[in-house]
Enzyme design. Structure first.
Site, PDB file in Angstrom:
ATOM      1  N   CYS A  65     -46.257  34.241 -54.442  1.00 31.60           N
ATOM      2  CA  CYS A  65     -44.799  34.056 -54.323  1.00 31.60           C
ATOM      3  C   CYS A  65     -43.966  34.965 -55.233  1.00 31.60           C
ATOM      4  O   CYS A  65     -44.187  35.037 -56.451  1.00 31.60           O
ATOM      5  CB  CYS A  65     -44.442  32.594 -54.595  1.00 31.60           C
ATOM      6  SG  CYS A  65     -42.707  32.245 -54.236  1.00 31.60           S
ATOM      7  N   CYS A  93     -47.717  29.810 -57.787  1.00 35.84           N
ATOM      8  CA  CYS A  93     -48.294  30.152 -56.472  1.00 35.84           C
ATOM      9  C   CYS A  93     -48.514  31.669 -56.424  1.00 35.84           C
ATOM     10  O   CYS A  93     -47.536  32.442 -56.536  1.00 35.84           O
ATOM     11  CB  CYS A  93     -47.353  29.715 -55.358  1.00 35.84           C
ATOM     12  SG  CYS A  93     -46.775  28.010 -55.572  1.00 35.84           S
ATOM     13  N   CYS A 122     -39.041  30.006 -60.560  1.00 39.54           N
ATOM     14  CA  CYS A 122     -39.774  28.766 -60.272  1.00 39.54           C
ATOM     15  C   CYS A 122     -40.921  28.572 -61.272  1.00 39.54           C
ATOM     16  O   CYS A 122     -41.667  29.507 -61.547  1.00 39.54           O
ATOM     17  CB  CYS A 122     -40.315  28.815 -58.846  1.00 39.54           C
ATOM     18  SG  CYS A 122     -41.171  27.300 -58.377  1.00 39.54           S
ATOM     19  N   CYS A 180     -42.580  19.300 -41.496  1.00 39.19           N
ATOM     20  CA  CYS A 180     -42.905  20.694 -41.170  1.00 39.19           C
ATOM     21  C   CYS A 180     -43.952  21.102 -42.216  1.00 39.19           C
ATOM     22  O   CYS A 180     -43.647  21.121 -43.409  1.00 39.19           O
ATOM     23  CB  CYS A 180     -41.642  21.541 -41.281  1.00 39.19           C
ATOM     24  SG  CYS A 180     -41.940  23.308 -41.124  1.00 39.19           S
ATOM     25  N   ARG A 218     -45.039  27.550 -35.570  1.00 41.42           N
ATOM     26  CA  ARG A 218     -44.069  28.589 -35.930  1.00 41.42           C
ATOM     27  C   ARG A 218     -44.763  29.823 -36.483  1.00 41.42           C
ATOM     28  O   ARG A 218     -45.502  29.733 -37.475  1.00 41.42           O
ATOM     29  CB  ARG A 218     -43.085  28.031 -36.964  1.00 41.42           C
ATOM     30  CG  ARG A 218     -42.063  29.069 -37.426  1.00 41.42           C
ATOM     31  CD  ARG A 218     -40.929  28.447 -38.196  1.00 41.42           C
ATOM     32  NE  ARG A 218     -40.265  27.464 -37.376  1.00 41.42           N
ATOM     33  CZ  ARG A 218     -39.929  26.243 -37.757  1.00 41.42           C
ATOM     34  NH1 ARG A 218     -40.167  25.843 -38.969  1.00 41.42           N
ATOM     35  NH2 ARG A 218     -39.332  25.420 -36.932  1.00 41.42           N
ATOM     36  N   CYS A 220     -32.406  26.046 -41.961  1.00 40.09           N
ATOM     37  CA  CYS A 220     -33.464  25.683 -42.917  1.00 40.09           C
ATOM     38  C   CYS A 220     -33.102  26.203 -44.302  1.00 40.09           C
ATOM     39  O   CYS A 220     -32.899  27.405 -44.473  1.00 40.09           O
ATOM     40  CB  CYS A 220     -34.796  26.313 -42.521  1.00 40.09           C
ATOM     41  SG  CYS A 220     -35.262  25.981 -40.833  1.00 40.09           S
ATOM     42  N   CYS A 229     -33.002  21.346 -42.037  1.00 39.30           N
ATOM     43  CA  CYS A 229     -34.342  21.341 -42.610  1.00 39.30           C
ATOM     44  C   CYS A 229     -34.217  21.806 -44.060  1.00 39.30           C
ATOM     45  O   CYS A 229     -33.412  22.689 -44.345  1.00 39.30           O
ATOM     46  CB  CYS A 229     -35.234  22.302 -41.819  1.00 39.30           C
ATOM     47  SG  CYS A 229     -36.879  22.467 -42.523  1.00 39.30           S
TER      48      CYS A 229
HETATM   49  N1  SAM Z   1     -40.701  25.803 -53.458  1.00 39.79           N
HETATM   50  C1  SAM Z   1     -40.943  25.116 -52.278  1.00 39.79           C
HETATM   51  C2  SAM Z   1     -42.397  24.894 -51.997  1.00 39.79           C
HETATM   52  O1  SAM Z   1     -43.228  25.658 -52.421  1.00 39.79           O
HETATM   53  O2  SAM Z   1     -42.698  23.936 -51.285  1.00 39.79           O
HETATM   54  C3  SAM Z   1     -40.308  25.750 -51.075  1.00 39.79           C
HETATM   55  C4  SAM Z   1     -40.224  27.235 -50.856  1.00 39.79           C
HETATM   56  S1  SAM Z   1     -41.747  28.092 -50.576  1.00 39.79           S
HETATM   57  C5  SAM Z   1     -41.127  29.724 -50.592  1.00 39.79           C
HETATM   58  C6  SAM Z   1     -42.171  27.742 -48.886  1.00 39.79           C
HETATM   59  C7  SAM Z   1     -43.425  28.378 -48.322  1.00 39.79           C
HETATM   60  O3  SAM Z   1     -43.216  29.757 -48.079  1.00 39.79           O
HETATM   61  C8  SAM Z   1     -44.684  28.342 -49.152  1.00 39.79           C
HETATM   62  O4  SAM Z   1     -45.340  27.117 -49.083  1.00 39.79           O
HETATM   63  C9  SAM Z   1     -45.516  29.439 -48.522  1.00 39.79           C
HETATM   64  O5  SAM Z   1     -46.308  28.914 -47.467  1.00 39.79           O
HETATM   65  C10 SAM Z   1     -44.474  30.394 -47.954  1.00 39.79           C
HETATM   66  N2  SAM Z   1     -44.458  31.659 -48.697  1.00 39.79           N
HETATM   67  C11 SAM Z   1     -43.979  31.861 -49.932  1.00 39.79           C
HETATM   68  N3  SAM Z   1     -44.141  33.153 -50.314  1.00 39.79           N
HETATM   69  C12 SAM Z   1     -44.749  33.786 -49.294  1.00 39.79           C
HETATM   70  C13 SAM Z   1     -45.194  35.117 -49.074  1.00 39.79           C
HETATM   71  N4  SAM Z   1     -45.072  36.055 -50.012  1.00 39.79           N
HETATM   72  N5  SAM Z   1     -45.759  35.417 -47.903  1.00 39.79           N
HETATM   73  C14 SAM Z   1     -45.897  34.464 -46.960  1.00 39.79           C
HETATM   74  N6  SAM Z   1     -45.505  33.182 -47.097  1.00 39.79           N
HETATM   75  C15 SAM Z   1     -44.938  32.836 -48.245  1.00 39.79           C
HETATM   76 FE1  SF4 Z   2     -42.133  28.022 -56.392  1.00 39.92          FE
HETATM   77 FE2  SF4 Z   2     -42.730  29.958 -54.698  1.00 39.92          FE
HETATM   78 FE3  SF4 Z   2     -44.562  28.129 -55.266  1.00 39.92          FE
HETATM   79 FE4  SF4 Z   2     -42.404  27.446 -53.792  1.00 39.92          FE
HETATM   80  S1  SF4 Z   2     -44.013  28.867 -53.210  1.00 39.92           S
HETATM   81  S2  SF4 Z   2     -43.288  26.307 -55.512  1.00 39.92           S
HETATM   82  S3  SF4 Z   2     -40.851  28.783 -54.706  1.00 39.92           S
HETATM   83  S4  SF4 Z   2     -43.671  29.614 -56.724  1.00 39.92           S
END
Ligand code: SAM
Ligand code: SF4
Ligand code: DTB
Length: 338
Positions: free
Chosen positions: A76, A73, A69, A204, A276, A113, A144
């Site tokens: 992530c 973030c 990606c 959501c 949730r 989802c 979802c």
């Molecule tokens: N890429 C898309 C986005 O960011 O909207 C969707 C997938 S992203 C993995 C969805 C959510 O998962 C993130 O907004 C975050 O809140 C949660 N998330 C991601 N990595 C995480 C982690 N290591 N621990 C807890 N929550 C996590």
């Molecule tokens: Fe990409 Fe992870 Fe951020 Fe979602 S949370 S936008 S998958 S880096």
């Protein structure tokens, strides 16, 4: 201000449990500061006005496009900015996604989802996914998706294909956001949420705890969520799953009682939303999860994997609900009382 006095002032404005969109951060901080039994009792009292307190929704997750990606973030495993060992894949073929949905249905799920590690989908991805939504709906399942930022027309296309929910988290407070993510802004998130809402899909939207935020950041995030034009239909509260290679790999784990307080305040400020208890259950005791249900959480992700990180085995969750005299419910419409 005296904390209990602050809550009394808020009650004078509107009794707790009223659906409001004018919360202040200080009012929310006063809720956090309530004595634990008073906070949890208040949240549970509001919870049972709208939901069956003995039911928890089970939702099933699938990563349909993993890793690589472009976003950064800091929490992530799927960001291309960090070396986490997660292998990047292409978008799964429609038939493979539908086969997974069928398997989930056979295991009792009615809600599916699908998550993709994108900044935003391309129009051709959306066209493919519209067919996927139609096929999963054809199995009689609720759908979802979480695909990153959407344009207004992409949101409308997904709605027309029958997508029920779109997940797009605010993640943290506007003040802390830039410390965690630099490749997009809070305003970008709010814009996609508006496109989803205007397309008529259920929203959501929630956040993560344990990413270096302060107590005030937690209150500020809940204020943003509760003051959206309509409350999100579901509010995922994730606890950080620390991932080796990310900047937050050694972040301190959140105190479980702080998580319970956050769930309780989410329940009080968004009385009719499904709350949730999302990522992080792998590291929580059964007793802490029971307190979360008492505080108003009424949905969990089931199955041994979230998107890329572990989650309790389904059999363990089923056993926990039996021990609590509770049961699972898969469709949100059926757990809502009103
Ligand atoms: N890429 C898309 C986005 O960011 O909207 C969707 C997938 S992203 C993995 C969805 C959510 O998962 C993130 O907004 C975050 O809140 C949660 N998330 C991601 N990595 C995480 C982690 N290591 N621990 C807890 N929550 C996590
Ligand atoms: Fe990409 Fe992870 Fe951020 Fe979602 S949370 S936008 S998958 S880096
Ligand atoms: C949400 O708020 N939590 C889910 C879902 N929306 C897509 C994802 C949790 C991901 C946890 C980290 C991982 O497994 O990679």
């Amino acid at each position: 201000m005296n904390q209990v006095k602050g809550v009394q002032d808020a009650r004078a404005k509107a009794p707790l449990g009223t659906v409001r969109h004018d919360w202040t951060v200080d009012e929310i901080l006063d809720l956090f500061a309530l004595p634990f039994p008073e906070l949890v009792f208040t949240a549970q009292s509001i919870h049972r006005r709208h939901f069956d307190p003995a039911k928890v929704q089970f939702a099933q997750l699938l990563s349909i496009k993993t890793g690589g990606c472009p976003e950064d973030c800091g929490y992530c495993s799927q960001s291309a900015h960090f070396e986490t060992g997660v292998k990047a894949t292409k978008l799964m073929a429609d038939a493979d996604i539908v086969a997974e949905a069928r398997r989930a249905k056979e295991n009792g799920a009615t809600r599916f989802c699908m998550g993709a590690a994108w900044r935003s989908p391309k129009d051709r991805d959306v066209d493919q996914l519209c067919a996927t939504v139609e096929a999963v709906k054809g199995l009689g399942m609720e759908t979802c998706m979480t695909l990153g930022m959407l344009t207004a027309s992409q949101a409308r296309k997904l709605k027309e294909a029958g997508l029920d929910y779109y997940n797009h988290n605010l993640d943290t407070s506007p003040e802390h956001y830039g410390n965690i993510i630099t490749t997009r802004t809070y305003a970008d998130r709010l814009e996609t949420l508006a496109h989803v809402r205007e397309a008529g899909m259920s929203v959501c939207c929630g956040g993560i705890l344990g990413i270096g935020e302060t107590g005030r950041d937690r209150a500020s995030m809940l204020r943003e969520l509760a003051n959206l034009p309509t409350h999100p239909d579901s509010v995922p509260i994730n606890m950080l799953m620390q991932v080796e290679g990310t900047p937050l790999a050694s972040a301190k784990r959140v105190d479980a009682l702080d998580l319970v307080r956050t769930i309780a305040v989410a329940r009080i400020t968004m009385p009719q939303s499904v709350v949730r208890l999302s990522a992080g259950r792998e590291h929580m005791t059964d007793e802490a999860q029971a307190l979360c249900f008492l505080a108003g959480a009424n949905s969990i992700f089931v199955g041994a994997k979230l998107l890329t990180t572990p989650n309790p085995e389904r059999s363990h969750d089923e056993g926990l609900l039996v021990r609590l005299g509770m049961s699972s419910e898969t469709a949100e419409a059926t757990i809502r009382r009103t």
